[in-house]
Design an enzyme around this catalytic site. Structure first.
Site, mmCIF file in Angstrom:
data_model
loop_
_atom_site.group_PDB
_atom_site.id
_atom_site.type_symbol
_atom_site.label_atom_id
_atom_site.label_comp_id
_atom_site.label_asym_id
_atom_site.label_seq_id
_atom_site.Cartn_x
_atom_site.Cartn_y
_atom_site.Cartn_z
ATOM 1 N N ASP A 28 -0.698 8.079 4.841
ATOM 2 C CA ASP A 28 0.842 7.704 5.010
ATOM 3 C C ASP A 28 1.380 8.873 5.647
ATOM 4 O OD1 ASP A 28 3.153 6.734 4.934
ATOM 5 O OD2 ASP A 28 3.144 6.227 2.917
ATOM 6 N N GLU B 200 4.841 10.555 4.727
ATOM 7 C CA GLU B 200 5.713 11.370 3.991
ATOM 8 C C GLU B 200 5.315 12.571 3.166
ATOM 9 O OE1 GLU B 200 7.531 7.153 4.663
ATOM 10 O OE2 GLU B 200 5.725 8.049 4.094
ATOM 11 N N HIS C 93 1.473 4.281 7.903
ATOM 12 C CA HIS C 93 2.901 4.742 8.073
ATOM 13 C C HIS C 93 3.443 3.813 8.805
ATOM 14 C CE1 HIS C 93 6.515 6.867 7.833
ATOM 15 N NE2 HIS C 93 6.614 6.938 9.141
ATOM 16 N N HIS D 83 3.455 9.356 -1.191
ATOM 17 C CA HIS D 83 4.728 9.860 -1.828
ATOM 18 C C HIS D 83 4.926 9.207 -2.974
ATOM 19 C CE1 HIS D 83 6.159 6.020 -0.650
ATOM 20 N NE2 HIS D 83 5.451 6.297 0.775
ATOM 21 N N HIS E 215 10.016 6.386 -2.171
ATOM 22 C CA HIS E 215 10.369 4.931 -1.937
ATOM 23 C C HIS E 215 9.028 4.083 -2.244
ATOM 24 C CE1 HIS E 215 8.252 5.987 1.893
ATOM 25 N NE2 HIS E 215 8.146 4.641 2.231
ATOM 26 N N GLU F 189 3.595 2.390 -3.875
ATOM 27 C CA GLU F 189 2.648 2.060 -3.099
ATOM 28 C C GLU F 189 1.279 2.677 -3.258
ATOM 29 O OE1 GLU F 189 3.961 3.835 0.694
ATOM 30 O OE2 GLU F 189 5.881 2.915 0.572
#
Length: 274
Positions: free
Chosen positions: A8, A10, A60, A104, A115, A133
């Site tokens: 990902d 972030e 992502h 994240h 998020h 996630e």
């Protein structure tokens, strides 16, 4: 040993706000390079430590961020969308372990750019257990008997990972100050850390257990507002709380629950605000 790597954006060092992770923004190209560099630190170390195959899944946004021409030449890259299993596309029982990089924290938890899939989700629950996630993806890995050996991201992500997966190696490449600021390691230092933690994670293989998902999991998603819940409830088989933005789906397996989550969140994004 065959290693699966989900990357990902972030949670990459130096990336602290949407100007780095949104392809329409001016810092995005820098974000791509830093993301690719962090992936390479893990990939190169994995091959050096005896891994025979490394499959990387770009995880992502549109999932086409990693610079393939700059990856280790033996890397196999899964790029683009739509992918039936999104962030865990291609993961199966043939892998000895998984690494989650650039991750994240879940929605409503402190962390840089925290998020859960979309900004309209406040929480996701599997049989009443809150997951983001990271947790959902780890459950899919666990379905195949694959342990998550390494998680890299900010300090809050490391805490979330350690709560879910005892013994997991965590690489903290930045420390949260707020949701859009952090104390970051330089790319050189983050690279040293990622190489060290990759070696540690691979050495601990066999000691870390897969996060085994429950049979017939009940997925519940709490949305930010009722309109999003109404859209999600258009998916057949779901039920909506008449008084709060919760939508549930009784799945046969965690794989079915994962795909239900993808459909529900995609529908929820259609909500218009006025």
């Amino acid at each position: 040993m065959k290693l699966y790597v989900s990357v990902d954006m972030e949670g990459i060092t130096g990336l602290v706000d949407n100007t780095y992770v949104d392809s329409r923004q001016y810092q995005y190209a820098r974000g791509q390079q830093l993301m690719t560099d962090e992936a390479n630190h893990v990939i190169y170390t994995a091959f050096d430590e005896g891994c025979t195959e490394v499959v990387v899944n770009d995880s992502h946004s549109k999932m086409n961020n990693l610079l393939i021409e700059k990856l280790h030449p033996e890397t196999q890259l899964i790029s683009g969308d739509v992918k039936p299993f999104s962030m865990v596309q291609g993961l199966d029982a043939s892998f000895a372990g998984a690494a989650f990089l650039g991750y994240h924290t879940k929605a409503a938890r402190p962390g840089v750019m925290s998020h859960s899939m979309i900004f309209g989700v406040r929480d996701m629950l599997i049989n009443g257990r809150s997951v983001g996630e990271l947790g959902f993806n780890a459950y899919v890995a666990g379905y195949y008997g694959v342990p998550v050996l390494l998680v890299a991201g900010d300090d809050e992500t490391a805490v979330e990972a350690e709560e879910l997966i005892p013994g997991v190696a965590t690489a903290v490449v930045k420390k949260r100050i707020s949701r859009t600021s952090a104390l970051c390691l330089t790319p050189e230092k983050s690279g040293q850390l990622l190489r060290e933690k990759t070696r540690e994670a691979l050495a601990n293989h066999g000691k870390v257990k897969p996060l085994v998902p429950p049979d017939q999991p009940l997925l519940t998603i709490e949305f930010a507002n009722y309109g999003q819940a109404e859209w999600a409830n258009l998916m057949p088989g779901t039920s909506i709380d008449p008084n709060a933005p919760f939508v549930s789906y009784q799945a046969k397996t965690i794989l079915e629950a994962y795909q239900a989550m993808l459909v529900m969140t995609e529908l929820a994004m259609r909500t218009a605000f006025c």
